[in-house]
Design an enzyme around this catalytic site. Sequence first.
Site, PDB file in Angstrom:
ATOM      1  N   ARG A 197       0.873  -1.174   0.000  1.00 15.30           N
ATOM      2  CA  ARG A 197       0.000   0.000   0.000  1.00 15.30           C
ATOM      3  C   ARG A 197       0.910   1.224   0.000  1.00 15.30           C
ATOM      4  NH1 ARG A 197      -1.088   2.423   4.728  1.00 15.30           N
ATOM      5  NH2 ARG A 197      -1.533   0.626   5.986  1.00 15.30           N
ATOM      6  N   HIS A 218      -3.472   4.251   4.928  1.00 12.89           N
ATOM      7  CA  HIS A 218      -4.579   3.285   5.033  1.00 12.89           C
ATOM      8  C   HIS A 218      -5.880   3.953   4.586  1.00 12.89           C
ATOM      9  CE1 HIS A 218      -7.359   0.341   6.530  1.00 12.89           C
ATOM     10  NE2 HIS A 218      -7.940   1.275   7.250  1.00 12.89           N
ATOM     11  N   TYR A 278       4.097   4.825  11.778  1.00 13.76           N
ATOM     12  CA  TYR A 278       4.371   3.403  12.031  1.00 13.76           C
ATOM     13  C   TYR A 278       5.210   2.717  10.966  1.00 13.76           C
ATOM     14  CZ  TYR A 278       0.276   3.017   8.954  1.00 13.76           C
ATOM     15  OH  TYR A 278      -0.594   3.131   7.903  1.00 13.76           O
TER      16      TYR A 278
END
Length: 387
Positions: free
Chosen positions: A283, A287, A296
């Site tokens: 990705r 998100h 993160y």
Amino acid sequence: MSVPASQNSAQLTGERNPKGGNSTATLWESFDPLAGKKLEIVGPHGEIINPKWFPQVDDERLIHAYKIMLLARTSDLRAVSLQRQGRLYTLPPNIGQEACAVGSAMAIERTDWLVQAYRELGAQLMHGVPLDRWYLLCAGSEAGNVFPDGMRVLPQSVPIASQCLHAAGIAHAIKYKGGSEVAIVYFGDGATSEGDFHEAMNWAAVFSCPVIFFCNNNQYAISYPRTSQTKSKTIAQKAIAYGMPGIQVDGNDLFAVYRATSDAVAWARAGNGPVLIEAETYRMGAHTTSDDPTKYRDKTEEEVWKPRDPIARVKQYLQSKKLWNDKQEAAWRTECEQQIEAAVRVVEHHQASSPEEIMTHVYKDLCPELREQLADLKQFLAWKEGK
Ligand SMILES: Cc1ncc(C[n+]2csc(CCOP(=O)(O)OP(=O)(O)O)c2C)c(N)n1
């Protein structure tokens, strides 16, 4: 704009296989995930690295797939920009996953069922869904989940993995009625930690349902890395426990995704039951537009994946075969912009959904609890507007 899969001349050059076929070994026998085998066909510079399994795809269809990948990418980038301007709501970007979506949907027919999660813009477009539906949903309208008559596409599924059960149910019904259609269901790596995924896999295998489980392993479930949420070395190997074939493919390689899905579709259509495909991808964006991946994940990790861009790879392949040039690219980019403008105009002229629709769109008659919730919602909105 779309070319039906049936016009596809895809005569597979590699060993062919669905049961009853003319071949020596099935794709899954040759790419055992337990033995660390992964299907890769075209490399990062558009070069063929595994000619044995190269699917022979009609040039026109391949160009069409590339154009859809580009349309999905430009639509996605534009939607993120519109969201930042406050013109769309929170949305899940698709960027980086175009080969997974387009390569897999390229392998099914219009009569087959597309059961999506929420990152399948490319698959929707490949299956013939008008672009404005996706924008409408991003603008908070349920009209985005209403597809043209006869189109076998389920609404986007936000509850993780629930759509796996829907697909197994559809496939069971197809089998019960003696049909030859298949269902393909999309989900992420995080979804494989949900009970619904396991129940659907078990049911589909036990009843030999014609369903293709397509996992977009994009390495993260929001901020949770794939390596922390399952002890399985691969997701594909989870298929073995259920008694179905499982294969891991390079999810940034349109050719590998298409080849694996074509074989899975032929396998399921021939009555052999389900297949699990794990497409290893990344990705590239957040998100959702509410998320900040810098919290993160490491920038260097993103840099590693950048040169593996699925769109650049197909473009380089097409250019090396003299099937695509800069003039065509510029013309198609202009066409993409025009299609996006038209879709955005539809959204901006669409009447906004009322708060009631959250419930009334789903339920014909509201139960007392929902009536109470609706009254609370209305009261809250009135308070917010100072009435
Ligand atoms: C049943 C359920 N639990 C939790 C959530 C909250 N949630 C939304 S997206 C997401 C992560 C999903 O990750 P993955 O399945 O890998 O798909 P991806 O978003 O990476 O495509 C979670 C936990 C949800 N939508 N549904």
